[in-house]
Design an enzyme around this catalytic site. Sequence first.
Site, PDB file in Angstrom:
ATOM      1  N   ASP A  90     -63.191 -76.086  32.522  1.00 51.58           N
ATOM      2  CA  ASP A  90     -63.334 -74.672  32.896  1.00 51.58           C
ATOM      3  C   ASP A  90     -64.340 -73.915  32.038  1.00 51.58           C
ATOM      4  O   ASP A  90     -64.744 -72.816  32.391  1.00 51.58           O
ATOM      5  CB  ASP A  90     -61.975 -73.951  32.920  1.00 51.58           C
ATOM      6  CG  ASP A  90     -61.202 -74.095  31.619  1.00 51.58           C
ATOM      7  OD1 ASP A  90     -61.670 -74.802  30.706  1.00 51.58           O
ATOM      8  OD2 ASP A  90     -60.103 -73.518  31.517  1.00 51.58           O
ATOM      9  N   ASN A  91     -64.723 -74.456  30.897  1.00 53.24           N
ATOM     10  CA  ASN A  91     -65.782 -73.821  30.101  1.00 53.24           C
ATOM     11  C   ASN A  91     -66.235 -74.768  29.002  1.00 53.24           C
ATOM     12  O   ASN A  91     -65.594 -75.776  28.737  1.00 53.24           O
ATOM     13  CB  ASN A  91     -65.333 -72.478  29.477  1.00 53.24           C
ATOM     14  CG  ASN A  91     -63.989 -72.530  28.786  1.00 53.24           C
ATOM     15  OD1 ASN A  91     -63.007 -71.966  29.260  1.00 53.24           O
ATOM     16  ND2 ASN A  91     -63.915 -73.222  27.667  1.00 53.24           N
ATOM     17  N   CYS A 117     -61.405 -69.206  30.203  1.00 54.08           N
ATOM     18  CA  CYS A 117     -60.453 -69.955  31.051  1.00 54.08           C
ATOM     19  C   CYS A 117     -60.120 -69.256  32.355  1.00 54.08           C
ATOM     20  O   CYS A 117     -60.332 -69.801  33.431  1.00 54.08           O
ATOM     21  CB  CYS A 117     -59.132 -70.227  30.333  1.00 54.08           C
ATOM     22  SG  CYS A 117     -59.191 -70.392  28.570  1.00 54.08           S
TER      23      CYS A 117
END
Length: 488
Positions: free
Chosen positions: A263-264, A28
């Site tokens: 974000d991922n 994050c």
Amino acid sequence: QTPLKKTAALIAHMGVTFVNAYVPSALCCPSRASILTGKYPHNHHVVNNTLEGNCSSKSWQKIQEPYTFPALLKTACGYQTFFAGKYLNEYGAEDAGGVGHVPPGWSFWYALEKNSKYYNYTLSVNGKARRHGENYSVDYLTDVLANMSLDFLEYKSNFEPFFMMISTPAPHSPWTAAPQYAKSFQNVSAPRNSNFNIHGKNKHWLIRQAKTPMTNSSIQFLDDAYRKRWQTLLSVDDLIEKLVKKLEFHGELDNTYIFYTSDNGFHTGQFSLPIDKRQLYEFDIKVPLLVRGPGIKPNQTNKMLVANIDLGPTILDIAGYDLNKTQMDGMSLLPLLRGDKNVSWRSDFLVEYQGEGYNGSDPTCPGLGPGVTHCFPDCVCEDSYNNTYACVRTLSASWDLQYCEFDDREVFVEVYNLTADPHQINNIAKTIDQEILEKMNYRLMMLQSCSGATCRTPGVFDPGYRFDPRLMFSNHGVRARRFSAQSL
């Protein structure tokens, strides 16, 4: 089946889907810092989710925050800027100024203190703490963010352009669904790809330590997690529908760009790792990226290699800001969004992660030594100090390749040919042509020390690439020498 049906209809079908969108770090805080700064982690120096790892630290506030793309939008381009949701994992920490700290660049600031929650959280409302409890109708965070966003659209100035960043923690743990969605997707389980619940042979030791096959309780745990994450996304889908309708109602939809991303990635059972991220594989570094807006034709897919460091440059480019004035490593996606012909584009980018470990031993997993962390279900550890790696991810007309080196005693190397092996089961580091390995090693060192324009130089499989093996021994000394002496 998808929890984001409305998002698909309102953004993807009305615009472009980037099918090769990545993050340079699958965690994050480093990833969010890359979005805000347009820089690789080695340039913004946020390496993990802790204050010591520069996540929302005083140093980050002083050195990076004034130059984020929202700060430039507000000061140089005259935008009103709105933020709502999760900022950086350590935002609001006492040692970093608490929730009174409002980063430069935001006209309206509604940021979550610390990490993801759905109830019982504190928001910084323009620097003042506002506490929320656990009453669904007034406290469920995804809906609160939606309502704040709609209020902003209702009451903002019509004389200045606007930028909004709505950062829902969903589908991050603790995966608390809205009550009306808590029974959804009862028949959904995590995908069973060919890398599900198999031993990660020829991989870095951290992957090899996972128990294979997984226990039934581990499998149930990861399936539950997958289902709950989908449930939380139903509220995100509602949020997007409300926003699009509001923009349409105000006659602003046709001249507004909307970006949807994450974000991922996240893994659930691949190589017998129950749940987490922070690994180098596609399932952790690949993210959705959907964009609609003026000049973007509907129902497009784009196969170019794009990364979250491109979002800042793209938005500044849309706002008419001169990108040469920034220190950003990414590239503006605007030519791709407009469908310009003959755009010269990157063929590779850098993935980098600095592992986190725990100095003591984990009392719940007494068999494990120190240095590992995030050890749960069945004491499978998801991270460690020497889970520190850097990769070049290459995508060109002739190659779909990933080359990775670990910063450990053995300088462990993993290489995957994703054309032949999309699920990254076979590490071909020992069989691939030595010349390709040397070039990839050299390219990796170049990218690890790149900044700004040097992050956008031609990759190994570009016609413009220049390889001088002598440089491997002068510039970077030890690493290259140690690598070439290895018997691969």
